[in-house]
Design an enzyme around this catalytic site. Structure first.
Site, short mmCIF file in Angstrom:
data_model
loop_
_atom_site.label_atom_id
_atom_site.label_comp_id
_atom_site.label_asym_id
_atom_site.label_seq_id
_atom_site.Cartn_x
_atom_site.Cartn_y
_atom_site.Cartn_z
N ASN A 204 -27.21 -11.49 -36.18
CA ASN A 204 -27.41 -10.17 -35.59
C ASN A 204 -26.23 -9.83 -34.68
O ASN A 204 -25.80 -10.65 -33.87
CB ASN A 204 -28.72 -10.13 -34.80
N ASP A 232 -38.12 -15.08 -34.97
CA ASP A 232 -39.35 -14.27 -35.00
C ASP A 232 -39.69 -13.81 -36.41
O ASP A 232 -40.69 -13.13 -36.62
CB ASP A 232 -39.25 -13.08 -34.05
N ASP A 256 -34.90 -13.82 -27.12
CA ASP A 256 -34.36 -12.47 -26.90
C ASP A 256 -35.50 -11.52 -26.48
O ASP A 256 -35.52 -10.34 -26.83
CB ASP A 256 -33.64 -11.95 -28.14
#
Length: 365
Positions: A204, A232, A256
């Site tokens: 990401n 996740d 995060d």
């Protein structure tokens, strides 16, 4: 004293563990209750918020976040800032400093700061505000470091002048992470050679892997010893997580997590941005992912669901992040280490958590 199935540095034993603030003894006892699993408390090196509170708010936000995550087995963490105006970053650091100096009762130990920006690429900001500065400077970092100890820092190392900062940041004891980067594979390799230690939320906010243009992801998969990833199952698809697990020896999980963590669906703050929690994820109004609502106990269950054995999953949420920061007295259950302990039931849900020997109340919100 606790008894159960205990994960030690030498592997699993059935036995008992006695402790005050630190672990005193671990003794093998085959008659111990094996229905409880005892593992090191989790260490989260990338967390922005929880319980409706964002680190960038300053004040006692860090203490609130530390308490919220402790209820999910996190015993140590880095308070993570956002790219923002200079005044906003300084406000957040001033707010974090007391929590770092003095662990809040009922909360995780705040080990320091993860400075996520403002030395980022304007082309890979993701959910970060458009406050990245053109060229970073050591004077600015030192001034932040004086307000609160910076332990990790995300920078786009391909930006002119940033590569030269890496050795100087290392001299301050700051672990440099490549992230929010529009760099090439060659840029990533050069940053690692200069002393960069890891990668921020792998996949990401960075150039992806292509067989003609390997990008920053390719540099990580080919050369990294450490990298963080958000497990996740929304930021990164399971197949991509499995590829990273095979390629990066000490890949470790982070949340995060945002202020929406532990909260109902709705609108929340992420630095100066407004984000929206719905269906288990957090997004900007544009629909782009913007942090998560992940907790570390759920990260453990997700890793196990991907096929990792429990010891491996635990290491990626405790031992490896501890070693990454050089925290040799955390992330492991051994005599002399801090009594940072998570006790899990058969469903891998925390039933007891201890931070430096203090029992955390898991029943209150």
């Amino acid at each position: 004293m606790l008894s159960g199935r205990i994960l030690t540095p030498d592997g699993w034993i059935n036995g008992s563990i006695s402790f005050d603030q630190r672990i005193l003894h671990i003794r093998e006892d085959n008659s111990a209750d094996s229905t409880l699993t005892i593992i090191p408390g989790f260490i989260d090196l990338h967390v922005h918020g929880a319980a409706g509170v964002d680190i960038m708010q300053g004040g006692d936000a860090g203490a609130t976040v530390a308490r919220a995550h402790a209820k999910h087995g996190t015993t140590a963490m880095l308070g993570t800032t956002m790219t923002a105006t200079d005044n906003s970053i300084r406000r957040a650091l001033r707010g974090l400093a007391p929590t770092i100096a003095d662990r809040p009762t009922g909360g995780a130990r705040m080990l320091g700061v993860h400075l996520e920006g403002p030395f980022l690429s304007i082309h890979r900001l993701g959910a970060q505000p458009a406050d990245a500065i053109a060229v970073g400077s050591m004077d600015l970092v030192r001034s932040y470091h004086e307000l609160a100890p910076v332990r990790a820092m995300t920078i786009a190392t391909e930006v002119e002048g940033h590569l030269e900062l890496i050795p100087q940041l290392n001299q301050l004891g700051i672990r440099v992470q490549i992230g929010h980067s529009n760099g090439t594979y060659e840029d990533g390799v050069a940053a690692l050679k200069a002393g960069a230690a890891g990668f921020t939320h792998l996949y990401n906010g960075m150039t992806g892997l292509n067989h003609y243009r390997p990008g920053i992801v390719g540099a990580a998969l080919a050369h990294a010893e450490y990298a963080e990833i958000i497990p996740d199952l929304q930021h990164v698809e399971p197949g991509a997580i499995r590829a990273a697990l095979r390629a990066i020896p000490r890949l470790y999980g982070v949340t995060d997590a945002t202020s929406a963590t532990g909260m109902p669906d709705g609108e929340y703050g992420l630095g100066s941005q407004r984000v929206y929690k719905c269906l288990g994820c957090v997004r900007l109004a544009t629909g782009s992912l913007a942090g998560s609502v992940l907790t570390m106990d759920q990260a453990l269950r997700n890793f196990v669901g991907l096929g990792l054995d429990l010891a491996d999953a635990s290491n990626r949420l405790s031992l490896y992040p501890a070693d990454y920061l050089g925290e040799t007295e955390r992330g492991r259950l051994a005599p002399g280490a801090w009594a940072d302990i998570a006790v899990l039931n058969a469903e891998l849900q925390p039933v007891a958590v201890f931070v430096e020997g203090e029992a955390i109340d898991l029943t209150t919100n």
